[in-house]
Design a protein around this motif. Structure first.
Motif, PDB file in Angstrom:
ATOM      1  N   VAL A 111      31.122 -50.195 -15.806  1.00  0.00           N
ATOM      2  CA  VAL A 111      31.857 -51.126 -16.745  1.00  0.00           C
ATOM      3  C   VAL A 111      33.204 -50.505 -16.998  1.00  0.00           C
ATOM      4  N   GLN A 112      34.019 -51.468 -17.332  1.00  0.00           N
ATOM      5  CA  GLN A 112      35.337 -50.939 -17.579  1.00  0.00           C
ATOM      6  C   GLN A 112      35.500 -50.693 -19.087  1.00  0.00           C
ATOM      7  N   ILE A 113      35.937 -49.483 -19.354  1.00  0.00           N
ATOM      8  CA  ILE A 113      35.965 -49.007 -20.697  1.00  0.00           C
ATOM      9  C   ILE A 113      37.461 -49.138 -21.244  1.00  0.00           C
ATOM     10  N   LEU A 114      37.699 -50.108 -22.300  1.00  0.00           N
ATOM     11  CA  LEU A 114      38.910 -50.391 -22.519  1.00  0.00           C
ATOM     12  C   LEU A 114      39.750 -49.400 -23.686  1.00  0.00           C
ATOM     13  N   GLY A 115      38.721 -48.716 -24.456  1.00  0.00           N
ATOM     14  CA  GLY A 115      39.317 -47.803 -25.395  1.00  0.00           C
ATOM     15  C   GLY A 115      38.044 -47.463 -26.390  1.00  0.00           C
ATOM     16  N   ALA A 117      38.572 -43.603 -17.403  1.00  0.00           N
ATOM     17  CA  ALA A 117      38.436 -43.893 -18.875  1.00  0.00           C
ATOM     18  C   ALA A 117      37.342 -43.463 -19.482  1.00  0.00           C
ATOM     19  N   ALA A 118      36.189 -43.093 -18.768  1.00  0.00           N
ATOM     20  CA  ALA A 118      34.936 -42.574 -19.455  1.00  0.00           C
ATOM     21  C   ALA A 118      35.404 -40.999 -19.878  1.00  0.00           C
ATOM     22  N   ALA A 119      36.029 -40.392 -19.041  1.00  0.00           N
ATOM     23  CA  ALA A 119      36.312 -39.034 -19.110  1.00  0.00           C
ATOM     24  C   ALA A 119      37.521 -38.805 -20.140  1.00  0.00           C
ATOM     25  N   PHE A 120      38.303 -39.805 -20.070  1.00  0.00           N
ATOM     26  CA  PHE A 120      39.456 -39.703 -21.356  1.00  0.00           C
ATOM     27  C   PHE A 120      38.840 -39.903 -22.512  1.00  0.00           C
ATOM     28  N   CYS A 121      37.802 -40.702 -22.713  1.00  0.00           N
ATOM     29  CA  CYS A 121      37.278 -41.067 -23.735  1.00  0.00           C
ATOM     30  C   CYS A 121      36.476 -40.015 -24.301  1.00  0.00           C
ATOM     31  N   ARG A 122      35.668 -39.341 -23.554  1.00  0.00           N
ATOM     32  CA  ARG A 122      34.972 -38.116 -23.653  1.00  0.00           C
ATOM     33  C   ARG A 122      35.828 -36.998 -24.447  1.00  0.00           C
ATOM     34  N   SER A 123      36.830 -36.672 -23.770  1.00  0.00           N
ATOM     35  CA  SER A 123      37.876 -35.774 -24.333  1.00  0.00           C
ATOM     36  C   SER A 123      38.318 -36.091 -25.568  1.00  0.00           C
ATOM     37  N   THR A 124      38.793 -37.034 -25.717  1.00  0.00           N
ATOM     38  CA  THR A 124      39.709 -37.405 -27.048  1.00  0.00           C
ATOM     39  C   THR A 124      38.520 -37.818 -28.073  1.00  0.00           C
ATOM     40  N   HIS A 133      31.890 -42.701 -36.770  1.00  0.00           N
ATOM     41  CA  HIS A 133      31.197 -43.267 -35.414  1.00  0.00           C
ATOM     42  C   HIS A 133      32.569 -43.546 -34.795  1.00  0.00           C
ATOM     43  N   PHE A 134      32.111 -43.805 -33.382  1.00  0.00           N
ATOM     44  CA  PHE A 134      33.205 -44.604 -32.566  1.00  0.00           C
ATOM     45  C   PHE A 134      32.953 -45.922 -32.047  1.00  0.00           C
ATOM     46  N   CYS A 135      33.702 -46.566 -32.092  1.00  0.00           N
ATOM     47  CA  CYS A 135      33.644 -48.117 -31.524  1.00  0.00           C
ATOM     48  C   CYS A 135      34.348 -48.012 -30.204  1.00  0.00           C
ATOM     49  N   ILE A 136      33.408 -48.406 -29.367  1.00  0.00           N
ATOM     50  CA  ILE A 136      33.872 -48.493 -27.664  1.00  0.00           C
ATOM     51  C   ILE A 136      33.945 -49.881 -27.470  1.00  0.00           C
ATOM     52  N   THR A 137      35.263 -50.195 -26.874  1.00  0.00           N
ATOM     53  CA  THR A 137      35.415 -51.680 -26.391  1.00  0.00           C
ATOM     54  C   THR A 137      35.420 -51.576 -24.824  1.00  0.00           C
ATOM     55  N   VAL A 138      34.867 -52.607 -24.452  1.00  0.00           N
ATOM     56  CA  VAL A 138      34.747 -52.851 -23.054  1.00  0.00           C
ATOM     57  C   VAL A 138      34.940 -54.030 -22.549  1.00  0.00           C
ATOM     58  N   LYS A 139      35.418 -54.215 -21.099  1.00  0.00           N
ATOM     59  CA  LYS A 139      35.777 -55.481 -20.604  1.00  0.00           C
ATOM     60  C   LYS A 139      34.533 -56.217 -20.340  1.00  0.00           C
ATOM     61  N   ALA A 140      34.407 -57.515 -20.665  1.00  0.00           N
ATOM     62  CA  ALA A 140      33.155 -58.296 -20.236  1.00  0.00           C
ATOM     63  C   ALA A 140      32.968 -58.416 -18.650  1.00  0.00           C
TER      64      ALA A 140
END
Length: 110
Positions: free
Chosen positions: A40-44, A76-83, A103-110
């Motif tokens: 799944v594409q993680i957008l941020g 994207a997953a690696a970048f999100c984990r780190s940040t 909390h963290f709101c993770i946005t993904v591409k449909a």
């Protein structure tokens, strides 16, 4: 869009949003792993705070990332984990003794 559909019920139930993936750090990291495995594409992500009185908002939460659409799912997953880890540590340092929860709101591409 119901972005929670990508997650198992155990994580869906922990989200503080009925439509979005909004989880505390450890659960958010688990969600990233699951999303990455599914391709799944993680957008941020962006930070949310759940206040002791039950309200939810952005308040003192970290801003998060800009769009990561140019990255692969794994990048994207690696970048999100780190940040997310870094920003969570900084938030905890800046808010000692708080009863609020980051909390963290993770946005993904449909």
């Amino acid at each position: 869009m119901d972005q929670l559909r990508f997650l198992p019920i155990s994580l869906r139930e922990r989200s503080i949003s009925k439509r979005e993936i909004v989880l505390p750090l450890e659960a958010a990291l688990q969600a990233l792993e699951i999303l990455e495995r599914q391709g799944v594409q993680i957008l941020g992500w962006e930070g949310w705070v759940k206040y002791a009185d039950g309200r939810v908002g952005h308040g003192s939460a970290p801003q998060g990332t800009v769009s990561l659409s140019h990255m692969s799912a794994s990048e994207a997953a690696a970048f999100c984990r780190s940040t997310m880890r870094n920003d969570a540590a900084e938030w905890a340092s800046d808010n000692p003794g708080t009863t609020n929860q980051l909390h963290f709101c993770i946005t993904v591409k449909a």
